[in-house]
Design a protein around this motif. Sequence first.
Motif, PDB file in Angstrom:
ATOM      1  N   SER A   1       1.402  -1.362   0.016  1.00 42.73           N
ATOM      2  CA  SER A   1       0.219  -0.077   0.051  1.00 42.73           C
ATOM      3  C   SER A   1       0.927   1.133   0.145  1.00 42.73           C
ATOM      4  O   SER A   1       2.017   1.370   0.688  1.00 42.73           O
ATOM      5  CB  SER A   1      -1.070   0.150   1.205  1.00 42.73           C
TER       6      SER A   1
ATOM      7  N   LEU B   1      -4.117   0.177  -5.835  1.00 46.41           N
ATOM      8  CA  LEU B   1      -2.827   0.307  -6.111  1.00 46.41           C
ATOM      9  C   LEU B   1      -3.454   0.072  -7.593  1.00 46.41           C
ATOM     10  O   LEU B   1      -2.844   0.514  -8.352  1.00 46.41           O
ATOM     11  CB  LEU B   1      -2.305  -0.704  -5.746  1.00 46.41           C
TER      12      LEU B   1
ATOM     13  N   MET C   1       5.030  -4.567  -7.250  1.00 44.23           N
ATOM     14  CA  MET C   1       4.139  -4.780  -6.878  1.00 44.23           C
ATOM     15  C   MET C   1       3.774  -6.363  -6.161  1.00 44.23           C
ATOM     16  O   MET C   1       3.967  -7.140  -7.243  1.00 44.23           O
ATOM     17  CB  MET C   1       2.563  -4.471  -7.648  1.00 44.23           C
TER      18      MET C   1
END
Length: 418
Positions: A270, A333, A357
Amino acid sequence: MYTAPPSLPNAFQSRQSTGALIARQAIVNSEGRVIGHELFNRSRNHAAHTAASDMMLALTALSHAGVDELLGDRLIFVNCTHESLVEGHLSLLNPDKVILEVPPLGHTAAEEVRTRLPTLQTLRQRGFRLAFSHTVLESAYAAWLPLADFIKLDLSVLPADQVTVLAKYAARQTRAQLIAEKIETAAQLELLSSLGVKLFQGYWLSRPQLVEARLLFPTAANVAHLMQLLRGQGSTQEIEALIKRDAVLSFNLLRLAVTSGVTPDEGFQSIEHVIRLLGNHRLSCWAGLLQNFRVTSETTPPAARNAVRYGRFMELIAKTQQLPPSVSDHAFLVGAISQLQELLDIPLDAIVDLLHMPQSVRDAVLQQTGYLGALLALAQASELGEIADLQQSASGLRVSQKQLNEARTQAEDWAEIA
């Protein structure tokens, strides 16, 4: 021994640029493999060369879109001023990636070598490798010589007999790797190779190439607000809310974390996760650099607002379904990253590669799989006003019309504040 053609195309072309113009020149080994590049900032003239421009050059090269094309997995040699070596901005750079080129002191060497020694020792302790010009082999710099990881022999000023003496002396007195720079003839390359030098740089091998690194400018107001929060010990939640409302700040924050070397194996979970990993000191240095170097804009691009709206919409929908907080964090995201292609003008898969990610976020953005992928399909249908697809997606996710309308309204309001 590596040989190169006597003429290579010059990549310097006159053209307009909306990004940072970075000239890079390859440093190659004896087999011809590129091990790194020395960088030069062509966006600023020599008179404007400052400590801030040193750091912005390195940070731009490492942090912005197009960095893989610019450097790949190679080293980056950055020319520094002595002022930049004591700046806190160095904490933004990954020492595994960056070689700091330390300039000579000129006629003040005898007085300043000892004074500046603690700074160089601290940099080495922090993991940075240091490169010096051949002047470090002079007696005045004896205290610096043990710190040298690379020593550059400048063939534009050193005659052949002096190069021979210095190369042999360096081999006896230091473990530093020698780099023969400004090689312009095959004879020079042959001589240095015969002296045991294994790294080379110069026009004979590779002319400098001009690379445009696309810059994304956060708004001046948001950068000023960020500085205010950091100086006033604002809460992590306040800092997170500000950054999430600015897609440019969010993207640059994620890239900053990657280039600073704070990349957990599981990926960034995050924006709050990244803020905590970087810490107040790095964030303050980053915000200060943005302010001092004036890399800000006055308005938010429409594409950036769109990314914020997508991210917030998906986050709100996930929150209505009483899922773990990590899911709504990932949803933000996915939504924001899915819309960055227009902003950055590079392929979406390249953007995802830049941002480290989690796998679930990658899969949702690139393949629209899993719960997050279904949520992204819902956001796209909502944005495009495709009623049939919207109803089908909402039904599959068990999202009511009321929840859909509220999330859409709140997301639009959120994006307008950016």
